[in-house]
Design a protein around this motif. Structure first.
Motif, short mmCIF file in Angstrom:
data_model
loop_
_atom_site.label_atom_id
_atom_site.label_comp_id
_atom_site.label_asym_id
_atom_site.label_seq_id
_atom_site.Cartn_x
_atom_site.Cartn_y
_atom_site.Cartn_z
N LEU A 1 -15.01 0.11 -7.68
CA LEU A 1 -13.87 0.98 -7.37
C LEU A 1 -12.86 0.99 -8.52
N LYS B 1 -17.95 -4.33 -5.01
CA LYS B 1 -17.22 -3.13 -4.59
C LYS B 1 -15.87 -3.03 -5.28
N GLY C 1 -6.90 10.13 0.28
CA GLY C 1 -7.54 9.72 -0.97
C GLY C 1 -6.68 8.95 -1.94
N PHE D 1 -12.62 4.82 -8.77
CA PHE D 1 -11.45 5.27 -8.03
C PHE D 1 -10.17 5.21 -8.85
N VAL E 1 -5.65 6.48 3.18
CA VAL E 1 -7.08 6.56 2.94
C VAL E 1 -7.57 7.99 3.16
N ILE F 1 -6.23 -0.09 -4.27
CA ILE F 1 -7.45 -0.64 -3.70
C ILE F 1 -7.03 -1.76 -2.76
N GLN G 1 0.84 -1.20 0.00
CA GLN G 1 0.00 0.00 0.00
C GLN G 1 0.87 1.25 0.00
N ASN H 1 -5.79 5.72 -1.31
CA ASN H 1 -6.08 4.32 -1.04
C ASN H 1 -7.54 4.21 -0.65
N CYS H 2 -8.17 3.11 -0.99
CA CYS H 2 -9.54 2.88 -0.54
C CYS H 2 -9.70 1.41 -0.18
#
Length: 373
Positions: A334, A330, A319, A338, A316, A304, A293, A321-322
């Protein structure tokens, strides 16, 4: 000053490489061997692609001890490590023990040291997912509790430790040194040369592919989660190639459950240089890895996360990483939204690239001040 460094899993080799290089540089600057480092490799990652290649390509000193422990249950593994590490520590009589991250090797090293009254330095202290079902969360909390020097990568980690009352513990000290993984990326991306297979992937896919990894027990040991993630990655691969260097645990579970991929490029685990090259050239990352990450952020790639929570909350919050968990819909949604946003990765979140140097300087200063037992 003698330091015993304990490693055993792939991310720790990267982190230890940074501090080992800083130790060598410190000795060169002083013109003498101020610090002697003894390296113990527990063997937690025993596959050549997960272990040996890291020492070779990253110029890490070869381990002085290889315990050969891995491939068993958490309790058995940690217990065997504790027993064997203790024997080495009794022989070497170090001034401090240095552990990294949140693996069974980390906890076993910390426990072996503190029971012998040897002070512990924990690099990457203070991380919290607040999910006690994760073995990593248990390991990191217990390691922090018995460590004297807590080297944090972020202000969030510092605040976590302060909230737990660490400053009231006798002799415990908190330092925000930054992230040694950032040091590693800055140094090794300059010399990283990919292997043949990764070079072929780059030639075939150019910069139009996603990089995905999967290894956490919460995903690999739950067939419903594993199947959901695999199906999502395969469907994404219909339009944009997905490259997956597959962790041995995930590979075993996929074979056992006869999960098939039609549009995903499966690889054996890759070395650090290959991973840096894939990160540098991919469009984005899907992962349940903590380290990846951050590395995605270092290379300016959206990520993601295939988990319900993350220790790297600042990614996160900003913005980059989600969280998708293992939810098929999902993950697909994304990817469509995203992953195609515009991002500004210029913000500094993980220090100035001198974390390794700061760790060494602090340990030497404390040693000179007679803090070490």
């Amino acid at each position: 000053m003698k330091i015993v460094t304990i490693v055993g899993a792939r991310p720790q080799f990267v982190k230890a490489a940074v501090v080992s290089r800083a130790i060598a540089e410190f000795n060169r600057e002083k013109g003498e061997k101020v610090i002697e480092e003894v390296i113990i490799h527990t063997g937690q990652h025993y596959d050549a692609n997960m272990s040996d290649v890291f020492f070779e390509e990253m110029r890490i000193p070869r381990p002085d001890y290889h315990l050969g422990i891995g491939g068993t249950s958490h309790g058995a593994m940690t217990g065997r490590m504790l027993e064997k590490i203790e024997k080495v520590l009794l022989k070497e009589k170090p001034d401090a023990v240095l552990v990294y991250g949140d693996t069974n090797s980390t906890l076993a090293g910390a426990l072996a040291a503190v029971k012998l009254h040897i002070p512990v330095a924990h690099v990457e202290a203070g991380l919290r997912s607040f999910n006690m079902r994760m073995p990593e969360e248990v390991n990191r909390i217990l390691t922090d509790r018995v460590s004297r020097w807590l080297f944090c990568p972020t202000e969030t980690a510092v605040r976590n430790l302060q909230a737990e009352g660490v400053e009231s513990w006798s002799e415990a000290r908190i330092y925000n040194v930054g992230d040694v993984m950032y040091d590693a990326v800055l140094f090794y991306q300059k010399i990283a040369v990919p292997g043949r297979e990764v070079s072929d992937i780059l030639q075939e896919y150019k910069n139009n592919f996603y990089l995905a990894t999967l290894h956490r027990a919460e995903n690999t040991d739950d067939i419903l989660r594993l199947a959901s993630i695999a199906r999502a990655l395969d469907d994404i691969g219909r339009k944009i190639p997905v490259v997956v260097p597959l962790h041995p645990r995930a590979s075993k579970r996929i074979k056992e459950n006869e999960i098939k991929f039609s549009y995903v490029k499966i690889m054996e685990p890759v070395g650090y240089f290959d991973m840096l090259t894939l990160l540098k050239n991919c469009r984005g990352v899907f992962t349940d890895s903590g380290g990846l990450q951050k590395e995605a952020f270092f290379f300016g790639k959206p990520c993601i996360t295939l988990r319900e929570e993350t220790e790297w909350v600042e990614l996160v919050a900003h913005g980059f990483n989600c969280l998708a968990g293992a939810d098929y819909e999902k993950i697909l949604n994304l990817e469509q939204t995203f992953m195609h946003r515009d991002f500004d990765f210029s913000v500094s979140l993980y220090g100035d690239g001198r974390a390794g140097e700061k760790v060494v300087e602090i340990l030497v200063q404390n040693h000179k001040a007679d803090y070490l037992i």
